[in-house]
Each structure stands twice: as C-alpha cells, then as structure tokens.
Design a protein around this motif. Structure first.
Motif, PDB file in Angstrom:
ATOM      1  N   GLY A   1      -0.433   8.852  -2.463  1.00 39.48           N
ATOM      2  CA  GLY A   1       0.755   9.008  -1.630  1.00 39.48           C
ATOM      3  C   GLY A   1       1.054   7.766  -0.816  1.00 39.48           C
ATOM      4  N   LEU A   2      -0.009   7.097  -0.346  1.00 34.78           N
ATOM      5  CA  LEU A   2       0.178   5.854   0.407  1.00 34.78           C
ATOM      6  C   LEU A   2       0.747   4.756  -0.490  1.00 34.78           C
ATOM      7  CD1 LEU A   2      -3.199   5.943   2.376  1.00 34.78           C
ATOM      8  CD2 LEU A   2      -0.923   6.447   3.294  1.00 34.78           C
ATOM      9  N   VAL A   3       0.316   4.730  -1.751  1.00 31.32           N
ATOM     10  CA  VAL A   3       0.874   3.776  -2.709  1.00 31.32           C
ATOM     11  C   VAL A   3       2.361   4.029  -2.902  1.00 31.32           C
ATOM     12  CG1 VAL A   3       0.891   3.118  -5.155  1.00 31.32           C
ATOM     13  CG2 VAL A   3      -1.283   3.323  -3.932  1.00 31.32           C
ATOM     14  N   ALA A   4       2.733   5.304  -3.041  1.00 32.07           N
ATOM     15  CA  ALA A   4       4.152   5.646  -3.205  1.00 32.07           C
ATOM     16  C   ALA A   4       4.969   5.188  -2.009  1.00 32.07           C
ATOM     17  CB  ALA A   4       4.301   7.154  -3.410  1.00 32.07           C
ATOM     18  N   GLU A   5       4.419   5.353  -0.811  1.00 32.42           N
ATOM     19  CA  GLU A   5       5.132   4.924   0.393  1.00 32.42           C
ATOM     20  C   GLU A   5       5.299   3.407   0.419  1.00 32.42           C
ATOM     21  OE1 GLU A   5       4.057   8.508   3.542  1.00 32.42           O
ATOM     22  OE2 GLU A   5       3.034   6.572   3.763  1.00 32.42           O
TER      23      GLU A   5
END
Length: 437
Positions: A227-231
């Motif tokens: 999820g942090l990568v997506a952000e």
C-alpha cells in the motif's frame, strides 16, 4: 419449407421463454430449509465462542439468498447486527490493496517486477535477521524458536520487488512470529501509532526482514508495504485510491478506511482465557501494543489491516472478482488480471489447495471433509471475519464477527457453516438431477 403463421411463431417464442425460465430457476441457488444452517450460527453464539455472528450469501447479481444473525445479549445488550453493521476486517483489506495495485499496473503506474526501493528508497539498507550461527530463522532446526535467539543481521541478498510484496515473499512479518528477538523489535516500533505513511516507512526501515526477499512464503506486513508503494507511485493515499478506483465508480457503500459519521464500532473481544470477554489493551498484539484506530484525523492507511466494511459492502467487492473485474456496469480490472489473482502463485505443494494473490484456493480435501469443494476462493481477517466465493455456482458467502483468540473448538465455525451450506446444495443438485432424468 413450411411457413410459420403468426400464431405458431408466438407459441414457439412463449414455449422457449418458459423453458428458459424453468432452466434459470433450476440453476438458481436456493435453500428450501435454512434451519440446519441457522442452527450452526446459533450454536457458536449460544456457547459463548463469539459475541455475535452474521452470515450472508449473495448470488452474482447481489440478490440475497441467505442471511442469519445471532447476538450474545449478555455481552451486547440492545445490539442488532445485520448486513449494514460496520466491522473491522483486518486482513480482508489485503485483497483490496492488491486489486488496487493490479489496477495501477494495468495503467502503467508501476510493474510487478519493479524494485520496491524505486518507490521506498528508505528500504535500501534493510537487513535480514538470521540466527547467531548464520542460518535462516525459517530453517526447520528452529522448532524451538527461542533457540534461534540472539539474532545477527546480514545484508539482503536479493532485490525486493512488488511481486514479492503481493506474494508474501518480501520478508516482512507480524509481531507474533514466536521469535522473541524480532517480535520485541516490531512491538517496540508500535506501527499503528505512526503519524503518517512517511513515519511508518521510517519505523519499518529500522526493522530487519525475517528472510532474504523472494526465498519463501511468510505471512506478514508485506501488503502494508504494498500500500505504501501504491501511495508513493501515485502521490495519493490509499483512502483516495480505493475511493477513486473501487468504491465510487462501482457504487460500493460498505467498504472504506474511515468510519461514516456517528458510527461506533463494536467492542473488541477475546477468548484467550477460555472465557469470552472484552479484550484489554495490548491483547490484540499482531502489530505491537496498539491497533489501527480508524480516526478520520489520523492520515495512516494500513493496506494489509486497516479497512472497515459491512457484510453487504464486502460482498459487493467479492462479486466484482466473481464477475471477473466488473461491477455495476463499471470495469475495474481486466478479466486476465482477475484470472491471475486466483491462479497458483505460492504454496503450490499444499494438500489443502494453493495460494493465489493472497486468495486461498481450496483443494480436494475440502470436499473429502464435506466442508465444500475444490476451487473455492477464500479469505479472512484477524477478528474472525471470513469470506468465500464459489466460481462454479457464482455466489459469495460472508461471515462477520469480532473476536480474537477463539477458544477451541470455536475456530471450526467457518468450516461448520460452509459444510451446512454445501450439504443443502449437494442435496438440492442431486434432487434436480434425479427429477430432470
């Protein structure tokens, strides 16, 4: 060739329509008597295994085929639980995050084999925890996990990729591994208390991995990092991405990161003392002493654990997967992408099935035990939320509760409920097969 008169034509059309309706009704899933299914749910609540259980089954179009709710009135007086009740879904957030990332991949925002450090350079110096003699903590010699401590740290010998995060092969873990020398490290960081995503990344950058990336399957906070990568890849937070790509365009009301106004979540319960009671602070310790707070003023979105949902809303999301990426006239994912979600990716040698992209696909053993069939898509969460999809009959099953550390044999609820459902399905199909012959 004999010409058809208007009367003959109308008669043929009518007969064809009647035949089609008859065939449709014959194939439609329905339960003549739900008493035995209801009794399963009632039993697990009456015996104090769960504070409540709500179960729901929907067909591919969202028509409700079954629902039943049971509530422990001693623990939850004056409480009604239904398909619109908001609950914490924990790891049922994972497939939502994975689907979001796969949508970004379709759009070219990132790729499966991109190095994670392309988006999170703070992870460039992540170390791997190994035993004092240099062997992996996941080696079978460490059946007594305390013997592996103290640990030492070595460099990660491979490049961590987005694919590793999706497949739980990156090396991230929860604070419940059983190795006290690393559990204490993650507990000390207390990840849910990070002020925002950047602080969460800083906290996680100070933790070692439990394995070299890509070497094995180990369930943990990999999807949180995803999820942090997506952000980082989009410049938007997960809350915005889910709203823009999933819930708003597909009109899914009951799936989100923040509670609607004036809604309170039900208490946290535990059965860890063999007595069902309200959980004390720190007893849900998967991330450390604290848990996600769902506070609208706290801009932290945990892609592996942080969502809330209603049974109705989560069923909508799973129906999208069953419809191969489309819901309410909106195509979210390509059909081929959804097929990849339930294709074999890890744990392929398990006698119980295999793992897709964080979606468990049941094997033949489930039918042997008369608890379902091979090919079901299955997932669940930390506080006893559960779902499955039947791609053969095109229906979705949802079980919602809120309990952690269920005392034995209460953990058998999902299998018992599914068994009762399929016993009726098989009997009905056998009857239809007999009558059709």
């Amino acid at each position: 060739m004999q010409k058809l008169t208007p009367f003959t034509l109308i008669t043929l059309i009518t007969l064809f329509a009647l035949q089609s309706c008859t065939q449709e009704n014959k194939n439609q899933l329905k339960f003549a008597d739900t008493t035995k299914i209801d009794d399963v749910i009632d039993h697990y609540v009456d015996e104090d295994f769960y504070p409540f259980v709500y179960a729901r089954i929907e067909d591919l179009d969202g028509n409700m085929i079954y629902e039943h709710s049971a509530v422990n009135k001693t623990l939850l007086p004056n409480t009604e639980v239904n398909g619109d009740t908001w609950v914490r879904i924990w790891s049922m957030s994972k497939i939502v995050t994975i689907s979001t990332v796969l949508d970004l991949i379709e759009d070219g925002a990132l790729q499966l084999d991109d190095p994670v450090t392309n988006y999170i350079p703070e992870f460039k110096n992540l170390k791997v925890a190994v035993s004092d003699n240099g062997s992996s903590l996941l080696d079978s010699e460490w059946q007594n996990k305390e013997n592996a401590c103290p640990i030492k740290l070595v460099s990660n010998d491979s490049v961590m990729t987005v694919r590793h995060l999706i497949n739980h092969q990156a090396g991230f873990y929860y604070a419940t591994t059983g190795f006290s020398c690393i559990d204490s490290l993650i507990a000390k960081q207390n990840l849910p208390k990070a002020k925002n995503s950047d602080e969460l990344i800083k906290k996680m950058s100070e933790l070692p991995l439990i394995q070299h990336s890509g070497t094995d399957y180990f369930y943990g906070t990999n999807t949180t990092v995803l999820g942090l990568v997506a952000e980082r890849a989009t410049g938007k937070n997960l809350n915005e991405l889910v709203k823009e790509r999933i819930t708003d365009p597909m009109h899914i009301e009951g799936l989100r990161y923040r509670l609607p106004e004036n809604i309170d979540l039900l208490p946290r319960f535990t059965g860890r003392d063999s007595v069902l009671r309200v959980a004390r602070k720190g007893e849900l310790d998967i991330l450390g002493p604290d848990v996600p707070d769902y506070d609208v003023n706290h801009p932290l979105y945990l892609g592996g654990e942080g969502m809330v949902a209603t049974a109705d809303g989560y069923a909508d999301f799973v129906r999208m997967l069953l419809k191969r990426g489309e819901l309410n006239n909106y195509r979210f994912l390509d059909k081929e992408t959804v097929e990849d979600i339930y294709a074999p990716h890890t744990q392929k040698d398990s006698p119980y099935g295999y793992n897709g992209y964080n979606l468990w696909i049941s094997g033949e053993s489930m039918e042997t035990k008369k608890q379902g069939e091979a090919g079901l898509w299955i997932g669940g969460g930390y506080e006893c939320t559960y779902f499955w999809a039947d791609p053969k009959r095109n229906f979705v099953g949802i079980i919602m509760s809120q309990n952690n550390a269920v005392r034995k044999p209460g953990y058998e609820l999902n299998d018992s409920f599914r068994s009762a459902v399929y016993q009726q399905i098989w009997a009905s199909e056998e009857e239809n097969k007999y009558t059709s012959n």
